[in-house]
Design an enzyme around this catalytic site. Structure first.
Site, PDB file in Angstrom:
ATOM      1  N   LYS A  87    -121.078 -20.735 -23.788  1.00 43.52           N
ATOM      2  CA  LYS A  87    -122.541 -21.440 -23.350  1.00 43.52           C
ATOM      3  C   LYS A  87    -122.628 -22.694 -24.087  1.00 43.52           C
ATOM      4  O   LYS A  87    -122.368 -22.963 -25.387  1.00 43.52           O
ATOM      5  CB  LYS A  87    -123.427 -20.428 -23.965  1.00 43.52           C
ATOM      6  CG  LYS A  87    -124.840 -20.439 -23.318  1.00 43.52           C
ATOM      7  CD  LYS A  87    -125.662 -19.476 -24.057  1.00 43.52           C
ATOM      8  CE  LYS A  87    -127.039 -19.246 -23.361  1.00 43.52           C
ATOM      9  NZ  LYS A  87    -127.958 -18.459 -24.008  1.00 43.52           N
TER      10      LYS A  87
HETATM   11  C1  E4P Z   1    -130.798 -18.078 -22.289  1.00 45.44           C
HETATM   12  O1  E4P Z   1    -129.792 -17.721 -22.184  1.00 45.44           O
HETATM   13  C2  E4P Z   1    -131.614 -17.975 -23.553  1.00 45.44           C
HETATM   14  O2  E4P Z   1    -130.990 -16.885 -24.390  1.00 45.44           O
HETATM   15  C3  E4P Z   1    -133.013 -17.259 -23.442  1.00 45.44           C
HETATM   16  O3  E4P Z   1    -133.221 -16.614 -22.180  1.00 45.44           O
HETATM   17  C4  E4P Z   1    -133.886 -18.007 -24.143  1.00 45.44           C
HETATM   18  O4  E4P Z   1    -135.415 -17.111 -23.897  1.00 45.44           O
HETATM   19  P1  E4P Z   1    -136.470 -17.297 -24.782  1.00 45.44           P
HETATM   20  O5  E4P Z   1    -137.330 -18.408 -24.162  1.00 45.44           O
HETATM   21  O6  E4P Z   1    -137.413 -15.898 -24.657  1.00 45.44           O
HETATM   22  O7  E4P Z   1    -135.931 -17.466 -26.305  1.00 45.44           O
END
Ligand code: E4P
Length: 218
Positions: A87
């Protein structure tokens, strides 16, 4: 539509996987910190444990923000387990790293996407997934699902194979709307996934069936 769970919590991951509908996992440094996972060895061990629970892509995020650092961290993560997807944040150094990994056949998930232009850049670099954060856009009075729609149109116009991974999902309606638009994947918390099963008429209907059965069967 593929379902990923967005957490580093092992019990939530196991519960979602036991339902038989889980295709993968996404994590991020905040989610790892929330579980108290600190230090390089502990972080790597935790990713490995998740990969051993779920037979599917597991996004593990790099911490470096320069190309060389991202390559170093990403290669170590990818070597950990074949389920790992590296990522990478949506910054220009990240785009270079995505291109590098794409040439090497290592899967990537470009995270922190908040505009169609960012999604286009990441797709051109060869990202396997791009993660538009719909909940965080909704939080600032901008349509998260509007962005997913825009990216779907652009990717379809040019036949990009990059998958749209709708992220920052907060509730079941986000999931339904993303499915209507044709997002390839959604990632959200266990609560949003389980909430899809709820309907008061189902509960009332089941109670009635059981009560009628009991009336004649004792
Ligand atoms: C994406 O991969 C992120 O980990 C995530 O969806 C962020 O979500 P949040 O806005 O609830 O922190």
């Amino acid at each position: 539509m593929k379902f990923f769970i967005d957490t580093a919590n092992l019990s939530d991951i196991k519960e979602a996987y036991s339902l038989g509908i889980l295709d993968g996992v996404t994590t991020n440094p905040s989610l790892m910190a929330k579980e108290g996972i600190a230090g390089y060895d502990a972080v790597m061990k935790h990713y490995l444990t998740i990969c051993e629970i779920v037979d599917g892509p597991v996004s593990a995020e790099v911490i470096a923000t320069d190309f060389e650092g991202m390559v170093r961290e990403g290669e170590a993560l990818a070597a950990l387990h074949s389920n790992i997807v590296v990522k990478i944040p949506m910054i220009l150094e990240g785009i270079k790293a995505i291109k590098y990994f794409s040439k090497k056949g290592i899967r990537t998930n470009c995270t922190l996407i908040f505009s169609a232009g960012q999604a286009l850049l990441a797709a051109k670099a060869g990202a396997t997934y791009i993660s538009p954060f719909l909940g965080r856009l909704d939080d600032v009075s901008t349509s998260g699902t509007g962005l997913i729609q825009q990216i779907r149109l652009i990717f379809d116009n040019y036949g990009f194979e990059t998958e749209i991974l709708a992220a920052s999902v907060r509730h079941p309606m986000h999931i339904i709307e993303c499915a209507e638009i044709g997002a390839d994947v959604m990632t959200g918390p266990l609560s949003a996934i389980k909430a899809l099963a709820n309907h008061p008429l189902t509960d009332i209907g089941l109670q009635q069936f059981l009560a009628d059965h009991a009336k004649v069967n004792g």
